[in-house]
Design an enzyme around this catalytic site. Structure first.
Site, PDB file in Angstrom:
ATOM      1  N   ASN A   1      -4.320  -4.678  -1.592  1.00 38.91           N
ATOM      2  CA  ASN A   1      -4.043  -3.268  -1.885  1.00 38.91           C
ATOM      3  C   ASN A   1      -2.967  -2.651  -0.999  1.00 38.91           C
ATOM      4  O   ASN A   1      -2.389  -1.639  -1.337  1.00 38.91           O
ATOM      5  CB  ASN A   1      -5.338  -2.454  -1.771  1.00 38.91           C
ATOM      6  CG  ASN A   1      -6.019  -2.658  -0.440  1.00 38.91           C
ATOM      7  OD1 ASN A   1      -6.139  -3.776   0.052  1.00 38.91           O
ATOM      8  ND2 ASN A   1      -6.450  -1.587   0.158  1.00 38.91           N
TER       9      ASN A   1
ATOM     10  N   HIS B   1     -11.206   3.664 -11.530  1.00 40.92           N
ATOM     11  CA  HIS B   1     -10.207   4.707 -11.286  1.00 40.92           C
ATOM     12  C   HIS B   1      -8.821   4.186 -10.902  1.00 40.92           C
ATOM     13  O   HIS B   1      -7.888   4.953 -10.777  1.00 40.92           O
ATOM     14  CB  HIS B   1     -10.725   5.712 -10.241  1.00 40.92           C
ATOM     15  CG  HIS B   1     -10.754   5.199  -8.842  1.00 40.92           C
ATOM     16  ND1 HIS B   1      -9.865   5.627  -7.899  1.00 40.92           N
ATOM     17  CD2 HIS B   1     -11.556   4.297  -8.230  1.00 40.92           C
ATOM     18  CE1 HIS B   1     -10.135   5.010  -6.743  1.00 40.92           C
ATOM     19  NE2 HIS B   1     -11.157   4.206  -6.933  1.00 40.92           N
TER      20      HIS B   1
ATOM     21  N   THR C   1     -16.245  -0.805  -4.110  1.00 38.91           N
ATOM     22  CA  THR C   1     -17.002  -1.043  -2.874  1.00 38.91           C
ATOM     23  C   THR C   1     -18.390  -1.590  -3.186  1.00 38.91           C
ATOM     24  O   THR C   1     -18.827  -2.590  -2.623  1.00 38.91           O
ATOM     25  CB  THR C   1     -17.100   0.251  -2.045  1.00 38.91           C
ATOM     26  OG1 THR C   1     -15.803   0.547  -1.531  1.00 38.91           O
ATOM     27  CG2 THR C   1     -18.072   0.104  -0.891  1.00 38.91           C
TER      28      THR C   1
ATOM     29  N   CYS D   1      -0.734   8.151  12.422  1.00 41.40           N
ATOM     30  CA  CYS D   1      -0.035   8.552  13.634  1.00 41.40           C
ATOM     31  C   CYS D   1      -0.835   9.642  14.289  1.00 41.40           C
ATOM     32  O   CYS D   1      -1.190  10.629  13.687  1.00 41.40           O
ATOM     33  CB  CYS D   1       1.363   9.057  13.317  1.00 41.40           C
ATOM     34  SG  CYS D   1       2.109  10.004  14.645  1.00 41.40           S
TER      35      CYS D   1
END
Lengths: 385, 394
Positions: free
Chosen positions: A150, A200, A71, A325
């Site tokens: 991704n 990571h 990020t 959901c």
């Protein structure tokens, strides 16, 4: 059996990396900026990591800037470049299926007066290179596109795109978010000016990443502080994270070609099983040839992705979903939404993502669990309609 | 010495049981104040005195405010029997009271139980009153209808206090029997449980989920709600039960329009069984007339007829906004509105029978093997003991 198939979210730390971290914790505490020998010892560790990564990417050591992760790298590249170079032009381009750290950087720049183009994708999630070419003009200063998506795994042919960009506007800078590709492919930086990566996702630790930035490209820093990372990313270096990431790259350089082959086999048998055994099941994305073997996006009719996730979780199989959901609101990920596919399919989109540690017996176990869960849930869901 | 003087009015009505109620109340206060070691709690002259030096009034009051059965309390300062000390203490208390409210008038009321102190009550009132009057320019004396009453009690030592604050009210927790609360993650049921607990009823809770159709966070949310209530009640037991199999069977074998009411009856029957196993003699729900289609009077009657224990519904005639007001007051609201649902849409039929008929419902329900479904559901039970300190995680 516990089967972790959410490796696009994060990966488990490798043994070699764990040992490296232990070594750092036990033997290195100096500040890499200190000029006494305890500091120098730490600095050497950073230098080594930088060298390893530069070698893997095929760039100069000083072209690597360490950050806190993907990020930050994306923010730094996009915002840092646009703000520094706005006198060159006001137009920037990205796509609708980028990572949120890219999209929201562009949204931010929009509020700062930039003219922003978000490229559409087709139902397979591919951008149209003609559209890209048409959108580039003399005011275009920055284009950011990801290497591997991704959520659906699509691969952008970044070098061809880079060539195309430079052909149309040799001043436009090309940034690539490489978080899902780094450590998984041979990376060629031809006509790529900046490339983001993260630790990571390749069996290192969370909280570290980096940005390749071509030496001639100037960007503004976002953090303000001391001289670390050529003043572009000040702050005392994350010694543990950086060394761990360096170690992970060292480990992976040796094996990524084999990993690729192995994971591809897993994905192929996964896909074959789905085609043979599961009805009303569509694979999202561009197809085997043009998607990463590490990522598999599956759309299932008459399934609520989140319920399926929990059902699999109860069988110790871990995946992720392309939608949250919630009986009150239906939220799909921006990537799945951009595909513009049938809403029934969006509701039932899951992501399975592999790693070098995934095995065929794990896949067999996961597939059996997946089939059982789908059969069980569909009975209930179809009846409720 | 700082002293909190606690009043518990309604207990006085309980005549022969009064001693028992007082004992329970003191015990509850002690439990709620366990983290404060150096606090002296004792009963005297029909009130409870909490004395301490080391702590701030506010930290003690925060805890006392969560104890059921307290009608009011006042911050007081314990001093030697001396007019000078009374003056000083009264001045400090009035000064502090004025920061909270703009009092215009006051009077001093004196109770001299200790006749060894030679200054008589009217004289003390005059002296302390005069001192306050001189100390605060904007404060006048009004002996008939004062805004603020400053009290001086002369005992072995003296207590001065002003500005009584209303307590939580209700009856001491534990004096009203034990009941099983059907606790969901919604707004109503935590409030219903809190209200019954306020009347002294010991609350135990049962929560139903349909994992994997609901997430683990929805259970975690319910445990957090129980934890908020436990700030008032102390340790609370929560049973979590998976009723997916029951829902699946109802869905398969009963008409859609009766799904909700039959599901409701099963939840009630399980709660009753659990109640009896745990020594509870009633059930509590957050139901409310006509709030949702299944909570019509007909619907509630049909639910009632599934069990023999009484079902208490303290919110039955409350408006939603009034329930939300209490939820905010007791701090459950923010947790209740978190998005994790108790029930997946697949189990929420689009049409619910608003005026169900008991014979119909029982006829459809008779198709199911109640005993087996209930026992199977009970076999999924997980029981949590929740206290304000419990780390809630899975």
């Amino acid at each position: 059996m516990e089967v972790y198939l959410d490796n696009s979210a994060t990966t488990k730390v490798s043994e070699i990396v764990k040992n490296e971290i232990n070594d750092i914790l036990n033997n290195y505490y100096g500040n890499p900026s200190s000029i006494h020998d305890i500091g120098m010892k730490s600095e050497k560790k950073i230098r080594k990591a930088r060298k390893t990564i530069a070698k893997y990417l095929g760039c100069k050591n000083e072209e690597i800037i360490f950050t806190s992760g993907g990020t930050e790298s994306n923010n730094l590249a996009i915002i840092g470049y646009a703000i520094r170079n706005r006198k060159k032009g006001n137009h920037i381009i990205t796509s609708k299926i980028e990572h949120k750290s890219v999209i929201n950087s562009f949204e931010y720049l929009k509020t700062q007066g930039f003219d922003v183009t978000f490229l559409n994708v087709n139902q397979k999630g591919m951008i149209d290179l003609n559209e890209l070419e048409n959108k580039i003009n003399e005011n275009t200063i920055l284009i950011s596109l990801m290497h591997v998506n991704n959520e659906i795994g699509n691969i952008n042919k970044i070098n061809e795109i880079g060539d195309l960009i430079k052909k149309n506007n040799s001043n436009a800078v090309f940034h690539v978010d490489g978080v899902q590709a780094f450590g998984k492919y041979k990376i060629n930086l031809r006509n790529i000016d900046m490339y983001s990566f993260s630790g990571h996702k390749i069996h290192s630790v969370k909280g570290v990443g980096g940005l390749y930035k071509k030496k001639s490209i100037l960007i503004d820093s976002i953090h303000k502080g001391g001289q670390q990372e050529s003043e572009i990313r000040p702050g005392t270096e994350n010694l543990i994270g950086i060394s761990a990431m360096g170690k992970a790259v060292e480990e992976i350089i040796e094996e990524y070609e084999n990993n690729y082959k192995k994971v591809l086999e897993l994905k192929e048998s996964f896909t074959k099983y789905l085609n043979d055994n599961i009805e009303d099941c569509v694979i999202n994305g561009a197809g085997v040839e043009e998607t990463s073997p590490y990522v598999l996006s599956i759309a299932l009719k008459n399934i609520y992705a989140e319920v399926l996730l929990h059902s699999l979780e109860s069988k110790k199989v871990y995946i992720s979903t392309g939608s949250a959901c919630n009986s009150k609101s239906k939220k799909y990920s921006h990537v799945i939404e951009a595909l513009n596919i049938d809403e029934e399919l969006m509701k039932g989109t899951i992501r399975v993502s592999f790693s070098k540690y995934s095995t065929m017996s794990e896949i067999e176990y996961a597939l059996k669990a997946l089939k059982d869960s789908i059969d069980e849930l569909r009975k209930i869901i179809i009846r409720s309609k | 010495m700082k002293t909190l003087i606690i009043k518990y009015g309604e207990l006085a009505l309980k005549k022969s049981n009064r001693g028992y109620f007082e004992k329970v109340l003191i015990n509850n206060l002690k439990l709620n104040l366990t983290s404060f070691n150096e606090v002296d709690i004792r009963r005297e002259h029909g009130r409870i005195f909490i004395e301490f030096d080391k702590y701030e009034f506010e930290e003690i009051i925060e805890k006392v405010n969560k104890v059921y059965g307290i009608v009011g309390f006042a911050k007081s300062i314990k001093i030697e029997n001396s007019i000078d000390e009374m003056n000083e203490a009264a001045k400090n208390l009035v000064e502090e009271a004025l920061t909270r409210k703009n009092y215009k008038t006051f009077k001093v009321v004196v109770n001299r139980a200790n006749k060894a102190f030679k200054v008589k009550s009217p004289e003390i009132a005059r002296l302390v009153g005069g001192y306050i009057y001189n100390a605060f320019e904007d404060l006048d004396v009004d002996v008939h209808n004062p805004d603020l009453i400053v009290k001086v009690e002369v005992r072995k030592q003296s207590y001065v206090y002003a500005d009584e604050v209303k307590g939580l009210g209700g009856l001491p927790y534990g004096t009203g029997g034990k009941s099983m609360l059907l606790l969901s993650g919604g707004i109503d049921s935590p409030v219903a449980g809190w209200m019954m607990a306020k009347r002294g009823v010991v609350v135990e809770a049962v929560h139903y989920h349909t994992y994997p159709f609901t997430s683990k966070q929805s259970t975690e949310k319910v445990l957090k709600l129980a934890q908020i209530i436990s700030n008032y009640t102390g340790e609370i037991k929560v049973h979590s039960i998976n009723i997916l199999e029951i829902y699946k069977t109802i869905q398969e074998k009963c008409p859609k329009k009766h799904f909700t009411i039959i599901g409701r009856r099963f939840m009630t029957m399980i709660a009753e069984k659990l109640a009896k196993q745990n020594g509870c003699i009633s059930l509590i729900t957050g139901e409310n007339i006509a709030q949702v289609a299944s909570q019509t009077m007909e619907g509630l009657n049909i639910t009632n007829s599934s069990v023999s224990l009484p079902i208490f519904r303290p919110l039955i005639a409350f408006d939603k906004l009034d329930i939300i007001e209490i939820a905010n007051k007791i701090d459950t609201y923010e947790t209740s509105i978190l998005p994790f649902e108790d029930c997946c849409t697949v189990f929420l039929p689009s049409r619910v029978e608003v005026r169900p008929n008991l014979d119909d419902v029982v006829k459809y329900e008779d198709v199911l093997d109640r005993e087996k479904l209930i026992n199977d559901a009970l076999s999924t039970i997980k029981t949590y003991q929740i206290t304000p300190e419990t780390e809630i995680e899975f």
